[in-house]
Scaffold this motif. Structure first.
Motif, short mmCIF file in Angstrom:
data_model
loop_
_atom_site.label_atom_id
_atom_site.label_comp_id
_atom_site.label_asym_id
_atom_site.label_seq_id
_atom_site.Cartn_x
_atom_site.Cartn_y
_atom_site.Cartn_z
N LEU A 155 -13.59 2.81 17.34
CA LEU A 155 -12.18 3.26 15.87
C LEU A 155 -11.63 4.87 15.96
O LEU A 155 -11.90 5.57 16.59
CB LEU A 155 -12.55 3.69 14.72
CG LEU A 155 -13.00 2.61 13.80
CD1 LEU A 155 -13.59 2.78 12.04
CD2 LEU A 155 -11.83 1.34 13.21
N GLU A 156 -10.30 5.13 15.89
CA GLU A 156 -9.79 6.69 16.21
C GLU A 156 -10.74 7.75 15.05
O GLU A 156 -10.17 8.55 14.73
CB GLU A 156 -8.17 6.47 16.79
CG GLU A 156 -7.54 6.91 17.50
CD GLU A 156 -6.03 7.07 17.83
OE1 GLU A 156 -5.27 7.58 17.43
OE2 GLU A 156 -5.98 6.38 18.62
N ALA A 157 -10.10 6.64 13.37
CA ALA A 157 -10.13 7.66 12.33
C ALA A 157 -10.79 6.59 11.46
O ALA A 157 -9.84 5.32 11.44
CB ALA A 157 -9.00 8.09 12.33
N PHE A 158 -11.37 6.70 10.64
CA PHE A 158 -11.33 6.30 9.55
C PHE A 158 -9.96 5.76 8.45
O PHE A 158 -9.45 7.19 8.62
CB PHE A 158 -12.51 6.75 8.57
CG PHE A 158 -13.91 6.01 9.14
CD1 PHE A 158 -14.16 4.83 9.00
CD2 PHE A 158 -14.53 7.57 9.66
CE1 PHE A 158 -15.41 4.70 10.25
CE2 PHE A 158 -16.04 6.82 10.60
CZ PHE A 158 -15.90 5.33 10.63
N TYR A 159 -9.93 5.64 7.39
CA TYR A 159 -8.88 5.27 7.28
C TYR A 159 -8.60 4.48 5.37
O TYR A 159 -9.03 3.73 4.92
CB TYR A 159 -7.00 4.62 7.35
CG TYR A 159 -6.16 4.54 6.45
CD1 TYR A 159 -5.31 5.41 7.23
CD2 TYR A 159 -5.90 3.30 6.73
CE1 TYR A 159 -4.19 5.75 6.03
CE2 TYR A 159 -4.80 3.70 5.76
CZ TYR A 159 -4.00 4.36 5.68
OH TYR A 159 -2.60 4.37 5.09
N GLY A 160 -8.34 5.18 4.85
CA GLY A 160 -8.14 4.83 3.56
C GLY A 160 -8.48 5.10 1.90
O GLY A 160 -7.76 6.81 1.91
N GLU A 161 -8.09 4.73 0.56
CA GLU A 161 -7.88 5.69 -0.93
C GLU A 161 -8.34 6.81 -0.40
O GLU A 161 -9.11 6.89 -0.55
CB GLU A 161 -8.34 4.33 -2.24
CG GLU A 161 -7.95 4.57 -3.08
CD GLU A 161 -8.87 4.10 -4.17
OE1 GLU A 161 -8.34 4.09 -5.00
OE2 GLU A 161 -9.45 3.27 -3.62
N ARG A 199 -15.00 3.30 -0.40
CA ARG A 199 -13.92 2.76 -0.29
C ARG A 199 -14.32 1.64 0.14
O ARG A 199 -13.70 0.00 0.03
CB ARG A 199 -13.13 3.15 0.91
CG ARG A 199 -12.57 4.23 0.75
CD ARG A 199 -12.22 4.80 1.91
NE ARG A 199 -11.36 6.15 2.05
CZ ARG A 199 -11.10 6.79 3.01
NH1 ARG A 199 -11.40 6.75 3.50
NH2 ARG A 199 -10.51 8.39 2.81
N THR A 200 -15.53 0.98 1.00
CA THR A 200 -15.86 -0.40 1.56
C THR A 200 -16.70 -0.87 1.02
O THR A 200 -17.42 -1.88 1.22
CB THR A 200 -16.19 -0.13 3.32
OG1 THR A 200 -17.91 0.80 3.11
CG2 THR A 200 -15.24 0.37 4.10
N HIS A 240 0.53 -1.56 0.00
CA HIS A 240 -0.06 0.05 0.22
C HIS A 240 0.83 1.41 0.20
O HIS A 240 1.75 1.17 0.65
CB HIS A 240 -1.32 0.07 1.19
CG HIS A 240 -2.10 -1.03 1.30
ND1 HIS A 240 -1.43 -1.50 2.14
CD2 HIS A 240 -3.55 -1.04 0.77
CE1 HIS A 240 -2.59 -2.84 1.91
NE2 HIS A 240 -3.35 -2.67 1.56
N THR A 252 -10.05 -3.41 -3.19
CA THR A 252 -9.60 -3.66 -1.84
C THR A 252 -7.99 -4.93 -1.23
O THR A 252 -8.94 -5.45 -2.09
CB THR A 252 -10.20 -3.92 0.00
OG1 THR A 252 -10.54 -4.76 -0.12
CG2 THR A 252 -11.16 -2.30 -0.36
N LEU A 253 -7.32 -4.46 -0.88
CA LEU A 253 -6.14 -6.05 -0.34
C LEU A 253 -5.78 -5.34 1.10
O LEU A 253 -5.82 -4.56 1.30
CB LEU A 253 -4.90 -5.71 -0.83
CG LEU A 253 -3.56 -6.35 -1.28
CD1 LEU A 253 -2.91 -6.60 -2.07
CD2 LEU A 253 -2.93 -6.15 0.35
N GLU A 254 -6.17 -6.49 1.78
CA GLU A 254 -5.79 -6.64 3.22
C GLU A 254 -4.93 -7.37 3.73
O GLU A 254 -5.62 -8.54 3.89
CB GLU A 254 -7.64 -6.48 3.73
CG GLU A 254 -8.80 -5.43 3.78
CD GLU A 254 -8.57 -4.60 4.79
OE1 GLU A 254 -7.28 -4.07 5.87
OE2 GLU A 254 -8.16 -3.58 4.08
N PHE A 283 -15.43 6.84 2.57
CA PHE A 283 -15.44 5.19 3.86
C PHE A 283 -16.80 4.29 2.88
O PHE A 283 -16.42 3.49 2.32
CB PHE A 283 -16.57 5.51 5.20
CG PHE A 283 -16.20 3.91 5.64
CD1 PHE A 283 -15.43 3.56 6.38
CD2 PHE A 283 -18.06 3.82 6.41
CE1 PHE A 283 -15.31 2.01 6.92
CE2 PHE A 283 -18.20 2.66 6.13
CZ PHE A 283 -16.62 1.80 7.23
#
Lengths: 444, 444
Positions: free
Chosen positions: A270-276, A284-285, A228, A290-292, A281
């Motif tokens: 969660l403290e924060a969302f996070y992503g591309e 992204r979901t 990533h 995605t790659l996890e 959100f």
């Protein structure tokens, strides 16, 4: 709301069978659940029943085909369940169904025995009321969904005529929230794989070799971190091949599904969302690939300490795929990436575990629109058409091989702990589900 | 070579006791080994014997102080052993000592019961031959070395007069190879810690949340990968504080210890050596500080597959320290680094597990030179003075608190599988060891 006690007692019998498909010691239980289901379908008036052996667990087939000139509906579901572990977190045992607060608790209550049983009882009810069904019905129920359906796709390919239908009806998804039904019209594809990285033939003493030989964990974290970029976008060359930028219409559709950011953050800790970058959100979901990394381990990671230079480490990776992404091509792209970024002194072995193509359904199809009308009639609320981020590999196979619209008429709720301890189903949706399905079948 | 059968039978009794200090269920066995050792020292003629309780396992103390005007030697060793696991890899059971090919196989055979017993028998032999010893002798033997000696340092601090000596003699190290003795004159310090990284309060479904929330494994691999640069040099700011560039004399000394690169590569199955640029393998592993991740785990890493976004992941890290590096300062530097590089949405908890300061001894000290002469007399070969990459935390404590030279007169071989299955000692070195120690004590 008043529920049919007899139906719930029967469902309890079904739920008491620990038909955990992924655990070999439950093989007989899985078979028992298949036979139980066959009996239950027989009681409902379904004919030509078979428990069809496969290389794994059996498929239950049955039909009723006397509605001449009427459409044919193929009902799919699965009678296998996830393991109950961790069992100590269940308030009541996983295979002792218990009602609390108008919810029925048991492994499989919502995924998928409870939802599947809605169809059995809807058919039985119609048959009892009219002596016949308003449409032709086929049941194709598998016992391997929780292990990625290894034997169902070849069965579908090999039995296209037997399974041919005007719609495939599946209840294995969820409402948006209580009172808000949903018909899922998009599922992401999937690719799951594992990789094993090796740097030496044995773990080495860190005081003697540390600093002078490759460390399998250092190599693995370096390799995984290269997958990533800083924003969370996948860095694998070719990964996004076949992925379209979302149209503004699609973005609007996605944004129309209610979602409470703050509540979700708080609930999940969660403290924060996070992503591309550049996507919400929900995008992204739901509609982005995605790659996890789902798991990893290496060296000594138990209580205590061992000063070693580890020689092996492994990881499990899964991708969610969309649009024109081909699982096999994505796998190749990842292999190329791993090969290109492989650290000095490391050798990497990979194994492909699961592949599923993404699927997108047209919400304007009449078979789906009639399902929407049935929901509205019973619940008083029109369903939404969410793009689900998850994968149900078999949906794409049904859609492609049988060339039929797939109607994902779910009666679960996202809060019902599927795959987790204290799985349950809201009895309200079990009872209303039977109403909705009978109404739908009549409307065809 | 003829061995003393009686000695070996007694050593076997000692080795049969599974005195595994790190396993609470062996607490009584550890105590039994302490009592057995006390009896054995009594038989050898040692006086004032005590089994001193600590918060953990006991210390065995005894002395013989009638050599007026002669130096005093404090003999240190440990009677506890590593666990035997994996037991299935032992050719004969770990606690059933067996001789094959002039080697005695058992857990503790070389680390350290066998090497410790050399001193017991050397003293007994001298006492039998002369009715007295040529020097004053103190024994201070612990039962917690394999769990990082938590209770010995305060005991040494609190009993400086009781333990005062002109030299501390330890046999818990190895030859360079068969026939080439070695007196270790440098040990690296150590810092061991673990870290736990969290991104959410539960694992999440990767189809529903993947791509939109932080993944604890992605965060951990990013953080761990930031600890080294591409060459393997540690990237933590302040890590190298107090580390001197090696003098050309030190580099020569290090290079003088024989080392076969190709053979090592082949034996360990290495594709390549790897480490900090500008240093040789022997420098990297002997006199340079290192940081190694010893283990890590997170998410689902067993057989099968679980498509989750993991919420937690943890790692164990250890450093080898040299020169003026202070373990506490290095720990702080790492904490600062972790804090500075912490990925979005991740919280990190750390725990310090072990600290030990580096120690360097002067090979020109007469107590060490006389040990060298004793080796040469018995083996016909002068010992080398290697800089060991490992850590024996207690050596630094003895050296600093008692202000005595520490003589690391090892009789093991690097190939004797310490901490591994099929640990053994070459009986040749057991028998010659007794000769060497008696010769050494006489020469003082």
């Amino acid at each position: 709301m008043k529920h049919n006690e007899q139906y719930i007692n029967e469902l309890n019998e079904f739920l008491e069978i620990p038909s955990i498909s992924s655990m070999p010691e439950h093989k007989e239980d899985v078979k028992k659940a298949a036979e139980w289901l066959k009996g239950s379908l027989q009681k409902a008036g379904i004919e030509n029943l078979e428990v069809i052996e496969t290389e794994g667990h059996p498929i239950v087939y049955g039909d009723w085909l006397h509605a001449e000139g009427k459409p044919t509906v193929l009902i799919y579901g699965h009678y296998d369940v996830q393991p109950a572990s961790p069992e100590e977190l269940w308030e009541t045992p996983a295979f002792e169904p218990t009602i609390r607060d108008d919810k029925l608790y048991a492994r499989g209550a919502t995924d998928d025995k409870g939802q599947l049983f809605i169809h059995v009882k809807a058919v039985e009810k119609l048959m009892q009321e009219n002596g016949e069904l308003p449409v032709n019905v086929k049941f194709c129920i598998e016992g391997e969904e929780e292990m990625a359906s290894p034997n169902l796709p070849p069965f579908i390919e090999g039995n296209q005529e037997k399974l041919a239908a005007d719609a495939v009806l599946i209840s294995d998804t969820s409402f948006i929230e209580k009172g808000q039904p949903a018909i899922c019209t998009s599922l992401r594809g999937a690719l799951a794989m594992e990789l094993n990285l090796k740097t030496a033939n044995t773990d080495l003493h860190s005081g003697v070799y540390g600093g002078g030989v490759p460390n399998a964990i250092h190599s693995l974290v370096n390799l995984l971190d290269s997958l990533h970029d800083e924003s969370g976008k996948v860095s694998v060359e070719g990964f996004y091949k076949g992925v379209q930028d979302p149209t503004s219409q699609l973005r609007e559709e996605v944004a129309s599904i209610p979602f409470d950011e703050e509540k979700t953050k708080e609930e999940l800790g969660l403290e924060a969302f996070y992503g591309e970058e550049g996507f919400t959100f929900q995008e992204r979901t739901g509609i982005r690939p995605t790659l996890e990394v789902n798991g990893l381990a290496g060296g000594f990671h138990e209580e205590g300490f061992k000063t070693i230079v580890p020689s092996e480490a492994h990881a499990k990776i899964s991708c969610r795929l969309v649009g024109g992404q081909e699982p096999e091509e994505v796998f190749e792209a990842i292999l190329n990436h791993l090969d290109k970024h492989k650290p000095v002194g490391a050798s990497v072995e990979t194994k492909k575990l699961i592949t599923a193509k993404p699927v997108s359904l047209d919400s304007n199809n009449p078979m789906i629109q009639k399902a929407a009308a049935a929901y509205e009639k019973v619940y008083g609320v029109a369903p939404l058409f969410p793009k689900e981020g998850g994968s149900i590999p078999i949906v794409e196979v049904f859609s492609r091989v049988l060339r039929s619209p797939v109607v994902m008429m779910g009666f679960g709720l996202p809060s019902e702990n599927l795959h987790a301890p204290n799985e349950h189903i809201h009895l309200e949706n079990f009872t209303n589900g039977i109403e909705t399905v009978t109404s739908y079948l009549k409307s065809l």
